[in-house]
Motif scaffolding. Sequence first.
Motif, PDB file in Angstrom:
ATOM      1  N   GLU A  41     -92.703  -1.364 -13.585  1.00 59.48           N
ATOM      2  CA  GLU A  41     -93.659  -1.521 -14.682  1.00 59.48           C
ATOM      3  C   GLU A  41     -95.046  -1.029 -14.280  1.00 59.48           C
ATOM      4  N   HIS A  42     -95.449  -1.320 -13.051  1.00 60.90           N
ATOM      5  CA  HIS A  42     -96.752  -0.866 -12.559  1.00 60.90           C
ATOM      6  C   HIS A  42     -96.814   0.663 -12.539  1.00 60.90           C
ATOM      7  N   CYS A  43     -95.742   1.289 -12.070  1.00 63.19           N
ATOM      8  CA  CYS A  43     -95.729   2.757 -11.979  1.00 63.19           C
ATOM      9  C   CYS A  43     -95.691   3.407 -13.356  1.00 63.19           C
ATOM     10  N   ARG A  44     -95.142   2.719 -14.337  1.00 64.08           N
ATOM     11  CA  ARG A  44     -95.171   3.260 -15.696  1.00 64.08           C
ATOM     12  C   ARG A  44     -96.588   3.241 -16.266  1.00 64.08           C
ATOM     13  N   ARG A  45     -97.351   2.203 -15.929  1.00 67.06           N
ATOM     14  CA  ARG A  45     -98.727   2.106 -16.419  1.00 67.06           C
ATOM     15  C   ARG A  45     -99.656   3.065 -15.696  1.00 67.06           C
ATOM     16  N   PHE A  46     -99.489   3.155 -14.376  1.00 67.23           N
ATOM     17  CA  PHE A  46    -100.384   3.965 -13.553  1.00 67.23           C
ATOM     18  C   PHE A  46     -99.582   5.106 -12.924  1.00 67.23           C
ATOM     19  N   LYS A  47     -99.467   6.189 -13.650  1.00 66.92           N
ATOM     20  CA  LYS A  47     -98.605   7.291 -13.241  1.00 66.92           C
ATOM     21  C   LYS A  47     -99.099   8.022 -11.990  1.00 66.92           C
ATOM     22  N   LYS A  48    -100.381   7.952 -11.686  1.00 68.26           N
ATOM     23  CA  LYS A  48    -100.917   8.682 -10.543  1.00 68.26           C
ATOM     24  C   LYS A  48    -100.978   7.856  -9.267  1.00 68.26           C
ATOM     25  N   ASP A  49    -100.469   6.652  -9.291  1.00 67.79           N
ATOM     26  CA  ASP A  49    -100.476   5.779  -8.127  1.00 67.79           C
ATOM     27  C   ASP A  49     -99.287   6.139  -7.231  1.00 67.79           C
ATOM     28  N   LYS A  50     -99.482   7.125  -6.398  1.00 68.32           N
ATOM     29  CA  LYS A  50     -98.391   7.660  -5.579  1.00 68.32           C
ATOM     30  C   LYS A  50     -97.975   6.703  -4.456  1.00 68.32           C
TER      31      LYS A  50
END
Length: 89
Positions: A41-50
Motif C-alpha cells: 500500500e505504501h509503494c502504491r501511494r509513493f511510487k518513487k520510494d525505491k
Amino acid sequence: MALQKEKVTELVTKFGKSEKNTGVSEVQVALLTERINQLTEHCRRFKKDKSSQRGLLILVGKRRRMLKYVQRINVERYRSLIKELGLRK
C-alpha cells in the motif's frame, strides 16, 4: 512501518499454538504477509520510494523461502496456511 503490537499478538494467537509461540513458521509467514501488505500500500501511494520497493522485494523473498520450508516439512500445514492467508489465487 512496523506492525502494531495488537496486530502482532492477534496473528501470533491465530497461527501459533499459544501466545508465546512466535517462532513457528506459520506465525513468521503471517507476520511477513502483514508487513508485505502494508508496504504494498505504501509503494502504491509513493511510487518513487525505491528503498521501500527494495525492502518489499526482500520481504517477498523471505516469505517465499519460508513457505518453501513449510511445504518441504509438512504439505498439509502449507496448504492450510496458504488458504488462510489468501495467497496463491
